[in-house]
Design a protein around this motif. Structure first.
Motif: not given
Length: 70
Positions: A51-64
């Motif tokens: 999640e931290e990496l996705c936030d840094i890269l500004a990539w949309p993400h979701a956790t199941g």
């Protein structure tokens, strides 16, 4: 839409903590529209790191959620 859909497909025996898909336009030399689904079965520390990496890269993400098999 894709991050949530990907996050719903994890099973307890899936060997990866996350899956990412990209769309690419053949006319452009870079990737477009990343989407990251994170397994609810992954260890909490691993989920946080992804999640931290996705936030840094500004990539949309979701956790199941744990137990989400569609």
């Amino acid at each position: 839409m894709w991050p949530g859909k990907l996050a719903q497909r994890f099973t307890p025996d899936f060997p990866f903590a996350a899956v990412v898909v990209f769309r690419q336009d053949l006319r452009l030399a870079y990737l477009l529209e990343p989407a990251v689904g994170i397994s609810g079965y992954a260890a909490p520390h691993t989920r946080r790191r992804v999640e931290e990496l996705c936030d840094i890269l500004a990539w949309p993400h979701a956790t199941g959620p744990v137990g989400a098999v569609g």
